[in-house]
Design a protein around this motif. Structure first.
Motif, PDB file in Angstrom:
ATOM      1  N   PRO A 144       0.821  -1.216   0.000  1.00 29.60           N
ATOM      2  CA  PRO A 144       0.000   0.000   0.000  1.00 29.60           C
ATOM      3  C   PRO A 144       0.853   1.264   0.000  1.00 29.60           C
ATOM      4  CG  PRO A 144      -0.086  -1.063   2.134  1.00 29.60           C
ATOM      5  CD  PRO A 144       0.694  -1.968   1.225  1.00 29.60           C
ATOM      6  N   ASP A 145       0.272   2.302  -0.554  1.00 30.98           N
ATOM      7  CA  ASP A 145       0.942   3.603  -0.614  1.00 30.98           C
ATOM      8  C   ASP A 145       0.813   4.279   0.745  1.00 30.98           C
ATOM      9  OD1 ASP A 145       2.125   5.931  -1.365  1.00 30.98           O
ATOM     10  OD2 ASP A 145       0.396   6.675  -2.477  1.00 30.98           O
ATOM     11  N   LYS A 146       1.929   4.554   1.409  1.00 31.10           N
ATOM     12  CA  LYS A 146       1.892   5.131   2.751  1.00 31.10           C
ATOM     13  C   LYS A 146       2.248   6.617   2.753  1.00 31.10           C
ATOM     14  CE  LYS A 146       2.796   0.875   5.211  1.00 31.10           C
ATOM     15  NZ  LYS A 146       3.608   0.193   6.213  1.00 31.10           N
ATOM     16  N   SER A 147       2.298   7.211   1.588  1.00 29.03           N
ATOM     17  CA  SER A 147       2.601   8.633   1.536  1.00 29.03           C
ATOM     18  C   SER A 147       1.377   9.436   2.008  1.00 29.03           C
ATOM     19  CB  SER A 147       2.987   9.043   0.117  1.00 29.03           C
ATOM     20  OG  SER A 147       1.911   8.815  -0.750  1.00 29.03           O
ATOM     21  N   PRO A 148       1.606  10.578   2.624  1.00 29.50           N
ATOM     22  CA  PRO A 148       0.471  11.368   3.099  1.00 29.50           C
ATOM     23  C   PRO A 148      -0.339  11.939   1.939  1.00 29.50           C
ATOM     24  CG  PRO A 148       2.520  12.563   3.403  1.00 29.50           C
ATOM     25  CD  PRO A 148       2.887  11.193   2.937  1.00 29.50           C
ATOM     26  N   HIS A 149      -1.630  11.900   2.098  1.00 28.28           N
ATOM     27  CA  HIS A 149      -2.527  12.408   1.067  1.00 28.28           C
ATOM     28  C   HIS A 149      -3.320  13.573   1.638  1.00 28.28           C
ATOM     29  CE1 HIS A 149      -1.812   9.016  -1.568  1.00 28.28           C
ATOM     30  NE2 HIS A 149      -1.947   8.226  -0.519  1.00 28.28           N
ATOM     31  N   THR A 150      -3.567  14.543   0.830  1.00 26.67           N
ATOM     32  CA  THR A 150      -4.418  15.648   1.260  1.00 26.67           C
ATOM     33  C   THR A 150      -5.840  15.341   0.810  1.00 26.67           C
ATOM     34  OG1 THR A 150      -3.939  16.865  -0.763  1.00 26.67           O
ATOM     35  CG2 THR A 150      -2.580  17.362   1.150  1.00 26.67           C
ATOM     36  N   HIS A 151      -6.747  15.321   1.748  1.00 24.90           N
ATOM     37  CA  HIS A 151      -8.138  15.041   1.444  1.00 24.90           C
ATOM     38  C   HIS A 151      -8.911  16.349   1.432  1.00 24.90           C
ATOM     39  CE1 HIS A 151      -7.598  10.728   1.767  1.00 24.90           C
ATOM     40  NE2 HIS A 151      -6.907  10.943   2.873  1.00 24.90           N
ATOM     41  N   GLN A 152      -9.613  16.550   0.363  1.00 22.59           N
ATOM     42  CA  GLN A 152     -10.417  17.757   0.247  1.00 22.59           C
ATOM     43  C   GLN A 152     -11.751  17.520   0.943  1.00 22.59           C
ATOM     44  OE1 GLN A 152      -9.429  20.612  -1.028  1.00 22.59           O
ATOM     45  NE2 GLN A 152      -7.455  19.812  -1.668  1.00 22.59           N
ATOM     46  N   GLN A 153     -11.949  18.195   2.056  1.00 24.11           N
ATOM     47  CA  GLN A 153     -13.212  18.074   2.763  1.00 24.11           C
ATOM     48  C   GLN A 153     -14.118  19.196   2.296  1.00 24.11           C
ATOM     49  OE1 GLN A 153     -12.335  18.242   6.913  1.00 24.11           O
ATOM     50  NE2 GLN A 153     -11.489  16.195   6.984  1.00 24.11           N
TER      51      GLN A 153
END
Length: 45
Positions: free
Chosen positions: A2-11
């Motif tokens: 799995p990709d463990k890089s941080p993701h920015t989630h648009q809320q």
């Protein structure tokens, strides 16, 4: 793997909170006129 890089989630921006809705509703006041003072009383037998 799995990709463990941080993701920015648009809320998405939430609408009004419940407290804000209640405050707005209370500020408007009764629209239908004076409430019946006896309507909320329970019928006693």
């Amino acid at each position: 793997m799995p990709d463990k890089s941080p993701h920015t989630h648009q809320q998405k921006k939430a609408g009004k909170t419940i407290k804000q809705k209640r405050a707005d509703k209370k500020a408007k006041g009764p629209i239908e006129g004076a409430p019946d003072p006896v309507a909320h009383l329970k019928k006693r037998s």
